[in-house]
Design a protein around this motif. Structure first.
Motif, PDB file in Angstrom:
ATOM      1  N   UNK A  41      37.586  30.773  24.502  1.00  0.00           N
ATOM      2  CA  UNK A  41      38.186  30.488  23.191  1.00  0.00           C
ATOM      3  C   UNK A  41      38.804  29.097  23.167  1.00  0.00           C
ATOM      4  N   UNK A  42      39.432  28.711  24.254  1.00  0.00           N
ATOM      5  CA  UNK A  42      40.044  27.382  24.334  1.00  0.00           C
ATOM      6  C   UNK A  42      38.964  26.313  24.215  1.00  0.00           C
ATOM      7  N   UNK A  43      37.872  26.470  24.953  1.00  0.00           N
ATOM      8  CA  UNK A  43      36.792  25.478  24.923  1.00  0.00           C
ATOM      9  C   UNK A  43      36.181  25.403  23.525  1.00  0.00           C
ATOM     10  N   UNK A  96      44.856  19.619  25.766  1.00  0.00           N
ATOM     11  CA  UNK A  96      45.443  19.785  24.429  1.00  0.00           C
ATOM     12  C   UNK A  96      45.138  21.174  23.883  1.00  0.00           C
ATOM     13  N   UNK A  97      43.888  21.593  24.003  1.00  0.00           N
ATOM     14  CA  UNK A  97      43.500  22.912  23.488  1.00  0.00           C
ATOM     15  C   UNK A  97      44.220  24.031  24.231  1.00  0.00           C
ATOM     16  N   UNK A  98      44.438  23.862  25.531  1.00  0.00           N
ATOM     17  CA  UNK A  98      45.131  24.877  26.332  1.00  0.00           C
ATOM     18  C   UNK A  98      46.589  24.974  25.920  1.00  0.00           C
ATOM     19  N   UNK A  99      47.234  23.837  25.721  1.00  0.00           N
ATOM     20  CA  UNK A  99      48.628  23.844  25.279  1.00  0.00           C
ATOM     21  C   UNK A  99      48.730  24.478  23.890  1.00  0.00           C
ATOM     22  N   UNK A 100      47.810  24.117  22.992  1.00  0.00           N
ATOM     23  CA  UNK A 100      47.815  24.702  21.652  1.00  0.00           C
ATOM     24  C   UNK A 100      47.606  26.208  21.719  1.00  0.00           C
ATOM     25  N   UNK A 101      46.712  26.644  22.581  1.00  0.00           N
ATOM     26  CA  UNK A 101      46.464  28.069  22.749  1.00  0.00           C
ATOM     27  C   UNK A 101      47.714  28.778  23.248  1.00  0.00           C
ATOM     28  N   UNK A 107      50.794  27.909  22.731  1.00  0.00           N
ATOM     29  CA  UNK A 107      51.748  27.971  21.631  1.00  0.00           C
ATOM     30  C   UNK A 107      51.372  29.061  20.650  1.00  0.00           C
ATOM     31  N   UNK A 108      50.070  29.225  20.410  1.00  0.00           N
ATOM     32  CA  UNK A 108      49.595  30.177  19.410  1.00  0.00           C
ATOM     33  C   UNK A 108      49.421  31.593  19.937  1.00  0.00           C
ATOM     34  N   UNK A 109      49.355  31.772  21.242  1.00  0.00           N
ATOM     35  CA  UNK A 109      48.998  33.095  21.768  1.00  0.00           C
ATOM     36  C   UNK A 109      50.163  34.077  21.730  1.00  0.00           C
ATOM     37  N   UNK A 122      51.905  35.336  24.043  1.00  0.00           N
ATOM     38  CA  UNK A 122      53.053  34.999  24.891  1.00  0.00           C
ATOM     39  C   UNK A 122      54.045  34.151  24.114  1.00  0.00           C
ATOM     40  N   UNK A 123      53.539  33.159  23.388  1.00  0.00           N
ATOM     41  CA  UNK A 123      54.418  32.320  22.581  1.00  0.00           C
ATOM     42  C   UNK A 123      55.093  33.118  21.480  1.00  0.00           C
ATOM     43  N   UNK A 124      54.336  34.017  20.845  1.00  0.00           N
ATOM     44  CA  UNK A 124      54.897  34.852  19.790  1.00  0.00           C
ATOM     45  C   UNK A 124      55.941  35.807  20.360  1.00  0.00           C
ATOM     46  N   UNK A 125      55.645  36.387  21.521  1.00  0.00           N
ATOM     47  CA  UNK A 125      56.589  37.306  22.144  1.00  0.00           C
ATOM     48  C   UNK A 125      57.862  36.577  22.550  1.00  0.00           C
ATOM     49  N   UNK A 126      57.715  35.359  23.039  1.00  0.00           N
ATOM     50  CA  UNK A 126      58.880  34.573  23.420  1.00  0.00           C
ATOM     51  C   UNK A 126      59.766  34.328  22.202  1.00  0.00           C
ATOM     52  N   UNK A 127      59.159  33.999  21.073  1.00  0.00           N
ATOM     53  CA  UNK A 127      59.917  33.774  19.846  1.00  0.00           C
ATOM     54  C   UNK A 127      60.619  35.062  19.408  1.00  0.00           C
ATOM     55  N   UNK A 128      59.912  36.188  19.475  1.00  0.00           N
ATOM     56  CA  UNK A 128      60.497  37.473  19.089  1.00  0.00           C
ATOM     57  C   UNK A 128      61.631  37.857  20.024  1.00  0.00           C
ATOM     58  N   UNK A 129      61.461  37.601  21.318  1.00  0.00           N
ATOM     59  CA  UNK A 129      62.520  37.918  22.280  1.00  0.00           C
ATOM     60  C   UNK A 129      63.750  37.051  22.033  1.00  0.00           C
ATOM     61  N   UNK A 130      63.523  35.803  21.661  1.00  0.00           N
ATOM     62  CA  UNK A 130      64.653  34.927  21.368  1.00  0.00           C
ATOM     63  C   UNK A 130      65.429  35.460  20.170  1.00  0.00           C
TER      64      UNK A 130
END
Length: 118
Positions: A5-7, A48-53, A55-57, A59-67
């Motif tokens: 997906x990243x590629x 760049x695509x990996x970093x964007x992934x 942020x969007x995945x 894990x990033x959403x869960x981190x925001x929800x946990x915060x």
């Protein structure tokens, strides 16, 4: 994060670029270079695509929800701390149980604030 997906997502990254310095271990750089050559993509694009992934995945959403949950917990603990402190002021010196609770609330607030970076 899914490598395929990243590629595939590399095509959607046509925004203006800015410079950014990144230092990698030699072994990781070599593995990255081999992968990019195999997939016929740029190393920069893949990073760049990996970093964007990330942020969007989820894990990033869960981190925001946990915060958000920690912020709510901090408010609750802070209210408990204030209420107990008010009761002690109203009724006099705290007993051993209340002193222990005050210490627990203070410790919890300190831990939550440390995790939140505040």
């Amino acid at each position: 994060m899914d490598k395929n997906n990243i590629i595939r997502s590399l095509k959607g990254l046509d925004d203006e670029k800015v410079g950014f310095s990144l230092k990698l271990p030699v072994s990781l750089k070599n593995e990255l270079q081999e992968l990019c050559e195999k997939e016929n993509i740029s190393m920069n694009g893949l990073i760049v695509a990996t970093v964007q992934s990330f942020i969007n995945d989820d894990c990033g959403k869960q981190t925001k929800e946990m915060k958000q949950a920690l912020l709510q917990c901090r408010d609750i603990v802070s209210d408990c701390f204030d209420n107990l402190d008010t009761q002690i002021e109203k009724y006099g010196r705290p007993d051993e149980h209340h002193e222990k609770k005050l210490d627990e609330y203070a410790s919890a607030l300190k831990s939550i604030n440390k995790i939140l970076g505040v």
